[in-house]
Design a protein around this motif. Structure first.
Motif, PDB file in Angstrom:
ATOM      1  N   LEU A 246     -19.400 -39.426  21.162  1.00 46.24           N
ATOM      2  CA  LEU A 246     -19.986 -38.171  20.472  1.00 46.24           C
ATOM      3  C   LEU A 246     -20.571 -38.382  19.190  1.00 46.24           C
ATOM      4  CD1 LEU A 246     -20.754 -35.145  21.581  1.00 46.24           C
ATOM      5  CD2 LEU A 246     -18.537 -34.552  20.700  1.00 46.24           C
ATOM      6  N   GLU A 247     -19.790 -39.047  18.504  1.00 44.87           N
ATOM      7  CA  GLU A 247     -19.896 -39.265  16.979  1.00 44.87           C
ATOM      8  C   GLU A 247     -21.211 -40.374  16.902  1.00 44.87           C
ATOM      9  OE1 GLU A 247     -16.414 -40.704  15.223  1.00 44.87           O
ATOM     10  OE2 GLU A 247     -15.479 -38.678  15.392  1.00 44.87           O
ATOM     11  N   ALA A 248     -21.383 -41.278  17.509  1.00 50.38           N
ATOM     12  CA  ALA A 248     -22.306 -42.099  17.721  1.00 50.38           C
ATOM     13  C   ALA A 248     -22.523 -42.754  16.188  1.00 50.38           C
ATOM     14  CB  ALA A 248     -23.600 -41.478  18.222  1.00 50.38           C
ATOM     15  N   THR A 249     -21.606 -43.034  15.206  1.00 47.46           N
ATOM     16  CA  THR A 249     -21.746 -43.534  13.982  1.00 47.46           C
ATOM     17  C   THR A 249     -21.287 -44.944  14.005  1.00 47.46           C
ATOM     18  OG1 THR A 249     -19.846 -42.641  13.489  1.00 47.46           O
ATOM     19  CG2 THR A 249     -21.646 -41.345  13.097  1.00 47.46           C
ATOM     20  N   PHE A 250     -20.329 -45.163  14.534  1.00 50.29           N
ATOM     21  CA  PHE A 250     -19.494 -46.518  14.758  1.00 50.29           C
ATOM     22  C   PHE A 250     -18.922 -46.834  15.906  1.00 50.29           C
ATOM     23  CE2 PHE A 250     -15.866 -49.315  13.821  1.00 50.29           C
ATOM     24  CZ  PHE A 250     -16.939 -50.528  13.701  1.00 50.29           C
ATOM     25  N   LEU A 251     -19.181 -47.642  16.541  1.00 50.36           N
ATOM     26  CA  LEU A 251     -18.530 -47.855  17.778  1.00 50.36           C
ATOM     27  C   LEU A 251     -17.559 -49.232  17.862  1.00 50.36           C
ATOM     28  CD1 LEU A 251     -18.201 -46.333  20.685  1.00 50.36           C
ATOM     29  CD2 LEU A 251     -19.834 -47.963  21.344  1.00 50.36           C
ATOM     30  N   PRO A 252     -16.314 -49.116  17.748  1.00 46.18           N
ATOM     31  CA  PRO A 252     -15.346 -50.267  17.558  1.00 46.18           C
ATOM     32  C   PRO A 252     -15.738 -51.300  18.714  1.00 46.18           C
ATOM     33  CG  PRO A 252     -14.154 -48.289  17.055  1.00 46.18           C
ATOM     34  CD  PRO A 252     -15.351 -47.959  17.842  1.00 46.18           C
ATOM     35  N   PRO A 253     -15.165 -52.335  18.406  1.00 40.38           N
ATOM     36  CA  PRO A 253     -15.117 -53.383  19.505  1.00 40.38           C
ATOM     37  C   PRO A 253     -14.296 -53.244  20.651  1.00 40.38           C
ATOM     38  CG  PRO A 253     -14.113 -54.337  17.694  1.00 40.38           C
ATOM     39  CD  PRO A 253     -14.556 -53.012  17.152  1.00 40.38           C
ATOM     40  N   GLY A 254     -14.924 -53.326  22.050  1.00 41.96           N
ATOM     41  CA  GLY A 254     -14.090 -53.006  23.252  1.00 41.96           C
ATOM     42  C   GLY A 254     -14.135 -51.471  23.539  1.00 41.96           C
ATOM     43  N   ARG A 255     -14.823 -50.592  22.957  1.00 40.76           N
ATOM     44  CA  ARG A 255     -15.336 -49.393  23.396  1.00 40.76           C
ATOM     45  C   ARG A 255     -16.563 -49.196  23.899  1.00 40.76           C
ATOM     46  NH1 ARG A 255     -10.757 -46.263  24.024  1.00 40.76           N
ATOM     47  NH2 ARG A 255      -9.334 -46.652  22.335  1.00 40.76           N
ATOM     48  N   PRO A 256     -16.805 -48.397  24.850  1.00 41.25           N
ATOM     49  CA  PRO A 256     -15.722 -47.633  25.639  1.00 41.25           C
ATOM     50  C   PRO A 256     -15.233 -48.494  26.528  1.00 41.25           C
ATOM     51  CG  PRO A 256     -18.000 -47.042  26.342  1.00 41.25           C
ATOM     52  CD  PRO A 256     -18.282 -47.934  25.432  1.00 41.25           C
ATOM     53  N   LYS A 257     -13.759 -48.078  26.973  1.00 38.56           N
ATOM     54  CA  LYS A 257     -12.994 -48.663  27.744  1.00 38.56           C
ATOM     55  C   LYS A 257     -13.359 -48.536  29.083  1.00 38.56           C
ATOM     56  CE  LYS A 257      -9.080 -49.798  24.772  1.00 38.56           C
ATOM     57  NZ  LYS A 257      -7.691 -49.235  24.440  1.00 38.56           N
ATOM     58  N   GLY A 258     -13.709 -47.362  29.188  1.00 37.47           N
ATOM     59  CA  GLY A 258     -13.969 -46.671  30.681  1.00 37.47           C
ATOM     60  C   GLY A 258     -12.752 -46.976  31.664  1.00 37.47           C
ATOM     61  N   TRP A 259     -11.711 -46.606  31.238  1.00 36.22           N
ATOM     62  CA  TRP A 259     -10.547 -46.899  32.309  1.00 36.22           C
ATOM     63  C   TRP A 259     -10.429 -45.691  33.378  1.00 36.22           C
ATOM     64  CZ3 TRP A 259      -5.684 -48.166  28.990  1.00 36.22           C
ATOM     65  CH2 TRP A 259      -5.718 -49.590  28.437  1.00 36.22           C
ATOM     66  N   ARG A 260     -11.100 -44.535  33.028  1.00 39.84           N
ATOM     67  CA  ARG A 260     -11.102 -43.460  34.374  1.00 39.84           C
ATOM     68  C   ARG A 260     -11.821 -44.315  35.484  1.00 39.84           C
ATOM     69  NH1 ARG A 260     -13.518 -38.024  33.157  1.00 39.84           N
ATOM     70  NH2 ARG A 260     -11.586 -37.857  31.820  1.00 39.84           N
ATOM     71  N   GLN A 261     -12.951 -44.714  35.015  1.00 38.36           N
ATOM     72  CA  GLN A 261     -13.870 -45.406  36.062  1.00 38.36           C
ATOM     73  C   GLN A 261     -13.100 -46.614  36.645  1.00 38.36           C
ATOM     74  OE1 GLN A 261     -16.897 -43.880  37.186  1.00 38.36           O
ATOM     75  NE2 GLN A 261     -16.975 -45.389  38.802  1.00 38.36           N
ATOM     76  N   LYS A 262     -12.518 -47.272  35.853  1.00 32.55           N
ATOM     77  CA  LYS A 262     -11.824 -48.450  36.316  1.00 32.55           C
ATOM     78  C   LYS A 262     -10.665 -47.922  37.192  1.00 32.55           C
ATOM     79  CE  LYS A 262     -10.463 -52.799  36.432  1.00 32.55           C
ATOM     80  NZ  LYS A 262     -11.246 -53.782  37.208  1.00 32.55           N
ATOM     81  N   PHE A 263     -10.146 -46.763  37.008  1.00 31.85           N
ATOM     82  CA  PHE A 263      -9.101 -46.237  37.979  1.00 31.85           C
ATOM     83  C   PHE A 263      -9.597 -45.941  39.314  1.00 31.85           C
ATOM     84  CE2 PHE A 263      -7.734 -42.283  39.997  1.00 31.85           C
ATOM     85  CZ  PHE A 263      -6.311 -42.348  39.966  1.00 31.85           C
TER      86      PHE A 263
END
Length: 753
Positions: A246-263
């Motif tokens: 949502l902030e869309a300013t800086f995305l750290p490495p490994g993000r987004p993890k998408g763990w819900r989709q992985k679930f």
């Protein structure tokens, strides 16, 4: 009253400036003149001139007073406005002076601002250094946190481990964010290297989470807390992902993890792997039945667990029951397609169709009361597409067709062997010959049609069409077998021993099949037998009848060879012998059901008549005198009457008999005046249109008293009355070939040899 030239010249500049005023003045003057002319037109009104003058004077005074008042108020307003404008101009001039002074003051302070800029930079560096000093203890303790977090993970303290993991990730992401906004991208690699242990911790945590999700159906029974813990961690990570995106300013490495989709993916893979990736099962019916029964039991029990337990362990927006239902449905769809790639037998194909189209939606599975109304597969589409259902139904029909062919062939072989038994065929309670063939065939076909009705109407219709095709083909093979049996019987009339009895049984069987075919149709309102099948049944009946008549003919031929003869003409037991043969066969024919029995009698009667007439016409006996003609006519009358009485006694009505031809032929021979033969012959050929010129010539020869002229007239009359065979006519004479007479060089006019 008019204006002078000087007045007009004096008014002209004003009029040019105020044209409206000039127009108004003209209108006023015109109105005044009109009023004055109306007032002073009569002399008696001149007395009131003084009164009119005073009144107009007062009115003018009043109007002038109002005008002065109005102009005065306008002038006062204009004066106030001018005063305000003068005041505003003074204030604007004052502001301009102040702005000029401020501008000169700012220009004088420019050098001081540069000193403040340096001070600002130093202040920012100080703030940054202060921030670094504050986080230095956390940075130095990162590796210690890594070790502690790893211990927590090994002890399955997942929530505590995840809290520390989030703290370290937050620290790393803050540092990377600062470097990113200050353009220090080169330093990011150093930070990532320092925090490299985070990758191992994330992988270890994720592995444990997915192991838990993979065992979720068991854990919600045994240890729901562990499963709820995993879901809470997944939801934490999902919120972090949403915030960063949502902030869309800086995305750290490994993000987004998408763990819900992985679930969802892990849960779906677990379901699919547990039930739909088993080794290839037995393609035969029993093995597939056990496999489908196991699937039915497992899917129902697991959906009940999801509905009753797992739903309470996850947030409502997971729609976990719908997800699991759709997963089972899609996996089943693919699994059934894989099974259909195998070479299934007919039982396997039937089980698969029944399971997919009936069992799956029934109260025994997805429509079970324990699953309703939460579980609804109606919106997920069919397990098997209409195209796949049609393809599978066709495969099933092919398998059933092969099985039906095999059974029918085996039945035919048994039937063929029974024809050569040393005993008569079995009879029903009424004494009619029969065999088990119709019952076996119809039961086999009806059972397959009824079984198909358990699946779909389209499959039932396909099986019905196949059954009719196979029955038609079977009748063809049965007819061929009958022909083969007839050939063997021709070589040795003692084989089969009960040849006629089995032919009669074949006719009864054919009649039973014909009466039973309509009962096969799925629609009780539609009982029509297809034309091709009816034709096959008719051909079968015709062939059996033909073989029976051939047997009758073999017994009649020795007797018919004695016709005609002088011995026969003078009186003999020849016809009585023929009647005995017919009566013997008629007793056999009585073992056949009506209407076939009646048809046999009618065909037998036609055969006897044809043989009788053939003997008369082919081995013609010329009457040498009127007495011989009378004797011949008497013999013909006695023979025909005796035969008619016989067939009437056997149940064949006179209207169904062909013996009338013998009586008609006798009339031609008995005619005393040959000159009338032409008229009699016309009547004869009208009744029997298949009688040819040769037949009539032979009859005339038998008379022995017909001259060439009369013969010529008769044949001419026949030429003038050509005949057409009416529809349904049973030919008699067309099957009788007579020897061609020796003709003169030239025949009657218009017909030369």
């Amino acid at each position: 009253m008019g204006m002078s030239a000087e007045d007009e010249r004096a008014a002209s500049p004003r009029d040019e400036e105020w044209p409206e005023a000039e127009k108004a003045e003209k209108l006023a003057r015109g109105a005044a003149l009109k009023w004055a002319s109306g007032v002073f037109y009569c002399p008696e009104k001149l007395e009131g001139l003084g009164h009119y003058r005073r009144r107009e004077t007062q009115r003018n005074s009043s109007i002038q007073s109002r005008l002065k008042s109005t102009v005065q108020s306008y002038l006062e307003g204009v004066s106030a406005g001018l005063e305000q404008l003068r005041s505003a101009a003074q204030e604007v001039q004052s502001v301009c002076q102040d702005l000029g002074a401020a501008r000169w003051a700012l220009l004088d302070s420019a050098d001081h601002f540069q000193g403040l800029q340096q001070m600002r930079k130093l202040m920012e560096e100080h703030v940054q250094l202060a921030s670094v000093v504050q986080v230095l203890p956390q940075i130095f303790s990162v590796h210690e946190v890594f070790s502690h977090t790893l211990q927590l993970l090994h002890g399955q303290h997942l929530l505590e481990a995840h809290v520390e993991l989030m703290m370290v990730e937050q620290l790393r992401d803050d540092i990377l964010s600062q470097l990113h906004f200050r353009g220090l991208s080169n330093a990011q690699a150093t930070v990532l290297s320092y925090f490299s242990g985070l990758q191992e911790l994330n992988e270890s945590l994720a592995k444990q989470l997915w192991d838990i999700v993979g065992s979720s159906l068991r854990l919600v029974h045994e240890d729901p807390v562990l499963f709820v813990t995993a879901v809470r961690i997944i939801e934490r990570e999902e919120k972090i992902d949403d915030t960063l995106l949502l902030e869309a300013t800086f995305l750290p490495p490994g993000r987004p993890k998408g763990w819900r989709q992985k679930f969802y993916q892990v849960l779906q893979d677990t379901i699919t792997g547990a039930h739909f990736r088993a080794p290839c099962m037995d393609a035969e019916g029993p093995g597939l039945a056990r496999h489908l029964a196991a699937l039915q039991k497992d899917i129902m029990s697991e959906l009940c667990v999801v509905k009753d337990l797992m739903v309470q362990c996850v947030p409502a927006h997971y729609n976990i029951l719908s997800v699991c239902t759709a997963t089972y449905h899609q996996a089943l769809t693919s699994h059934l397609q894989e099974i259909l790639r195998e070479d299934l037998d007919k039982q396997g194909l039937f089980l698969l169709l029944e399971w997919a189209l009936r069992v799956y939606h029934s109260p025994e599975m997805m429509g079970h009361p324990d699953l309703l109304p939460e579980v609804d597969v109606s919106a997920l589409g069919p397990l098997m597409s209409p195209e796949l259902v049609d393809q599978t139904e066709r495969r099933y029909v092919v398998k059933v067709k092969a099985s039906v062919f095999e059974w029918m062939q085996r039945t035919l072989e048994v039937e063929f062997k029974e024809w050569f038994r040393e005993e008569e065929p079995e009879t029903d309670h009424q004494g009619f010959f029969q065999s088990a063939l119709p019952a076996i065939v119809m039961q086999m076909l009806n059972e397959n049609i009824q079984v198909a009705s358990l699946i779909t109407d389209s499959l039932q219709q396909k099986i019905y069409n196949m059954a009719l095709e196979e029955l038609e083909a079977f009748l063809g093979r049965l007819r061929e077998a009958l022909v083969q049996c007839g050939k063997e019987h021709q070589q040795d009339r003692a084989v089969p021993k009960y040849y006629i009895s089995y032919l009669l049984a074949v006719l009864n069987n054919n009649l039973a099949l014909s009466n039973s075919v309509s009962s096969l149709h799925p629609d009780t309102a539609c009982r029509e037998v297809p034309a091709s099948l009816q034709a096959a049944l008719d051909r079968m009946q015709k062939k059996a009848t033909q073989l029976l008549l051939e047997e009758l003919l073999l017994d009649l031929q020795p007797l018919c060879l004695q016709l005609p003869s002088r011995k026969w003409l003078s009186g003999s037991q020849l016809i009585s012998s023929i009647c005995e043969v017919i009566d013997k066969y008629a007793k056999d024919f009585s073992r056949v059901r009506k209407p076939v029995c009646t048809l046999l009698l009618a065909d037998s009667e036609l055969l006897v008549v044809s043989q009788y007439l053939r003997a008369l016409l082919q081995r013609k006996m010329v009457c040498r005198s009127r007495e011989e003609r009378g004797q011949l006519c008497h013999r013909l009358l006695q023979d025909a009457t005796q035969l008619r009485e016989l067939f009437c006694g056997l149940g064949l009505e006179q209207s169904q008999q062909s013996l009338e031809a013998v009586f008609a032929l006798r009339e031609l021979i008995c005619l005393k005046d040959p000159a009338l033969l032409s008229l009699e012959v016309v009547g004869f050929i009208t009744k029997y249109p298949d009688a040819s010129d040769e037949h009539i010539s032979t009859l005339l020869d038998i008379r022995g008293d017909v001259s060439k002229e009369v013969r010529h007239v008769v044949l001419e009359m026949m030429a003038q009355h050509p005949q057409v065979l009416p529809e349904g006519y049973r030919p008699i004479f067309s099957t009788i070939l007579v020897p061609v007479p020796e003709l003169p060089f030239c025949l009657r006019k218009g017909k030369c040899a």
